[in-house]
Enzyme design. Structure first.
Site, short mmCIF file in Angstrom:
data_model
loop_
_atom_site.label_atom_id
_atom_site.label_comp_id
_atom_site.label_asym_id
_atom_site.label_seq_id
_atom_site.Cartn_x
_atom_site.Cartn_y
_atom_site.Cartn_z
N LYS A 280 9.50 -4.12 -1.45
CA LYS A 280 8.91 -2.86 -1.93
C LYS A 280 8.04 -3.12 -3.15
CE LYS A 280 12.63 0.33 -0.59
NZ LYS A 280 11.82 1.16 0.33
N ARG A 354 18.74 1.97 9.24
CA ARG A 354 19.06 2.16 10.65
C ARG A 354 19.81 0.96 11.22
NH1 ARG A 354 12.76 2.99 11.85
NH2 ARG A 354 12.90 3.69 9.68
N1 BES Z 1 15.78 3.57 1.47
C1 BES Z 1 14.51 3.67 2.07
C2 BES Z 1 14.06 5.13 2.27
C3 BES Z 1 13.70 5.88 1.04
C4 BES Z 1 12.42 5.86 0.54
C5 BES Z 1 14.64 6.66 0.40
C6 BES Z 1 12.09 6.59 -0.57
C7 BES Z 1 14.30 7.40 -0.72
C8 BES Z 1 13.03 7.36 -1.20
C9 BES Z 1 14.52 3.01 3.44
O1 BES Z 1 15.35 1.93 3.56
C10 BES Z 1 13.12 2.52 3.68
O2 BES Z 1 12.70 1.65 2.97
N2 BES Z 1 12.45 3.10 4.66
C11 BES Z 1 11.11 2.74 4.95
C12 BES Z 1 10.98 2.71 6.44
C13 BES Z 1 9.69 2.12 6.91
C14 BES Z 1 9.64 0.65 6.60
C15 BES Z 1 9.57 2.36 8.39
C16 BES Z 1 10.20 3.78 4.32
O3 BES Z 1 10.55 4.96 4.30
O4 BES Z 1 9.14 3.40 3.83
MN MN Z 2 14.41 0.12 2.97
#
Ligand code: BES
Ligand code: MN
Ligand code: ZN
Length: 495
Positions: A280, A354
């Protein structure tokens, strides 16, 4: 905090602070009138001087009174009489408690509910009161060495109701409210801790200590080797790059005959989500300590359930791990085998929630559950879709979705029913495995739910995406305790 319900009138009841309301255009509530007759019309004078306009949320404190056994009177603006409903009631209480916290009052009584409030009965009023007091008194487990916020002086809070019948209802509301806020506080304490404190092992220890506190709660923790034996290749692929051992935590509560199929709650317990090799960006990454909020809500709901000794069977399942990048970490393109036997191509290691949930859902099958509900800060896309007010609700059963939505409304912890379906699921096609773990950017919250749905054949299942609702950013950064109210309300209303 001690709560009580009273049927005495404000002019007769001793208290450190009586809380009464004034509607707009200077209309005194019945309780304000009653009290004002004994304290020399101080409230009416206040309104006449123009010092309290009656706008919802305004608050003026009167002290040095004689004639009534009250140390102080907190006069609150309630706004338009006919528009005064649950939302305004909550708002008025919150400002009353904010004003009260600046005084030295040790006890107080709210007379706000003596008037009819459109959509609030005595039971709901009591729950709202308990939640408002808890919200004003919650202190995060901070690690500050100075400038600690002082402990609240208020230790006793009363709710005035009109009749004996209302008293019984309100007392039930207090009991339920206390269980809900106790669950929320546990959730918030866990989620607010930094990830170097709240590790998977910390969650496991907390679960075990909860089981020590409550005889009717059983806890089992599976380690990585045990998960491997069960074939949880998807869950384990997420923890691969972390030095912290993963933990698979299982709560069992039997409040009904063993033969009765349980409700299973599954919570995403990623104690820190760096994204893994699909790292990230740095801005706001600290907030990924909240990525175990689903897990924390399962802890909170389980605590409330055992506290209330609900006549139900409830199982809580928490896959807990970190999502970190190192030389052993799962790489984009790696293929893993889930406990269900289905293979997954991990195209993005940041779509890890997931991957841990699918194995936990498969594990839940051993309980032959009546329903499985998972809670997860699953997608940023859900925050884009719904903002920070409503959770995303997905289900393969419209009736279950309707029940959860109704629970959210009753508890003021709302969720919005979103679609799933084959059309959306198409995005998860992989050339090399049964499915990929990501689709495109469009409808990201929905494709994530569709991924989970592939593991729910024959189950009554719902998924709450709480990425936008479980915590706040900004100046008041911290866990909100949601969706504990929704979950407990759903369980309280289960037939
Ligand atoms: N934990 C994150 C989702 C999230 C993002 C929660 C912002 C709270 C605030 C999750 O694991 C994630 O990183 N999801 C990705 C999925 C994508 C790679 C398809 C996302 O939402 O960017
Ligand atoms: Mn994630
Ligand atoms: Zn995550």
């Amino acid at each position: 905090m001690e709560f009580f319900v009273s049927t005495a009138s404000p002019s007769r009841q001793r208290t450190d602070c009586a809380i009464v309301g004034v509607y707009d255009k200077g209309v005194l509530s019945a309780a304000a009138e009653d009290l004002d007759a004994r304290i020399g019309g101080r409230i009416a004078k206040l309104v006449k001087r123009g010092d309290l306009r009656g706008k919802t949320g305004d608050a003026v404190l009167l002290a040095d009174l004689s004639g009534a056994p009250v140390e102080r009177v907190l006069v609150l603006g309630l706004g338009n009489r006919s528009a005064f409903k649950r939302k305004q009631y909550r708002k008025a209480l919150a400002s009353a408690l904010a004003a009260l916290s600046k005084t030295g009052a040790r006890d107080a009584i709210s007379y706000l509910g003596l008037d009819e409030i459109g959509d609030v009965d005595a039971y709901t009023q009591a729950r709202v009161v308990v939640e408002a007091v808890a919200a004003s008194q919650y202190r995060t487990p901070d690690h500050k060495t100075s400038n600690k916020r002082p402990k609240p002086t208020l230790v006793k809070f009363g709710l005035a109701v009109a009749s004996r019948g209302d008293k019984g209802q309100a007392e039930r509301g207090i009991t339920h409210g206390e269980a809900i806020v106790g669950g929320m506080a546990l959730m918030r304490d866990l989620a607010n801790q930094p990830a170097n404190v709240c590790t998977p092992s910390y969650l496991a220890r907390t679960a075990k200590s909860l089981a020590k506190d409550y005889k009717k709660l059983n806890v089992r923790v599976l380690n990585e080797a045990e998960c491997k034996r069960l074939g949880m290749g998807s869950f384990l692929s997420v923890t691969e790059g972390s030095d912290e051992p993963a933990a698979f935590i299982v709560f069992e509560y039997y409040g009904a005959e063993r033969s009765q199929a349980p409700t299973v709650l599954v919570g995403k317990g990623v104690t820190f989500d760096t994204g893994g090799i699909s790292l990230k960006p740095p801005a706001g990454m600290d907030e990924m300590k909240f990525d175990m909020s689903g897990a924390a809500s399962v802890f909170g709901a389980m605590k409330a359930v055992v506290e209330l000794e609900l006549p139900l069977n409830v199982v809580g399942i928490v896959p807990a791990c970190e999502n970190m990048p190192n030389g052993r970490a799962t790489k984009p393109g790696d293929i893993v085998k889930s406990m269900s036997g289905q293979t997954i191509e991990v195209l993005n290691t940041d779509a890890e929630g997931r991957l841990i949930l699918c194995d936990a859902i498969t594990y839940s099958r051993r309980y032959k559950p009546e329903v499985v509900i998972d809670l997860a800060t699953l997608t940023g896309a859900c925050v884009i879709a719904l903002g920070n007010h409503l959770s995303g609700l997905f289900s393969n059963d419209d009736e279950l979705a309707a029940e959860l939505k109704a629970a959210g409304e009753r508890a003021d912890d709302r969720a919005w029913h979103m679609p799933i379906g084959e059309e959306y699921g198409e995005a998860l096609k992989s050339n090399f495995a049964d499915m990929a773990n990501v689709g495109g950017r469009e409808g990201g919250a929905i494709t994530a739910a569709c991924f989970l749905a592939k593991f729910t054949d024959g189950l009554r299942w719902a998924h709450l995406d709480i990425a936008g609702t479980a915590y706040q950013g900004g100046a008041n950064k911290g866990s909100t305790g949601r969706p504990v109210p929704l979950l407990v309300d759903y369980l309280l209303n289960k037939k």
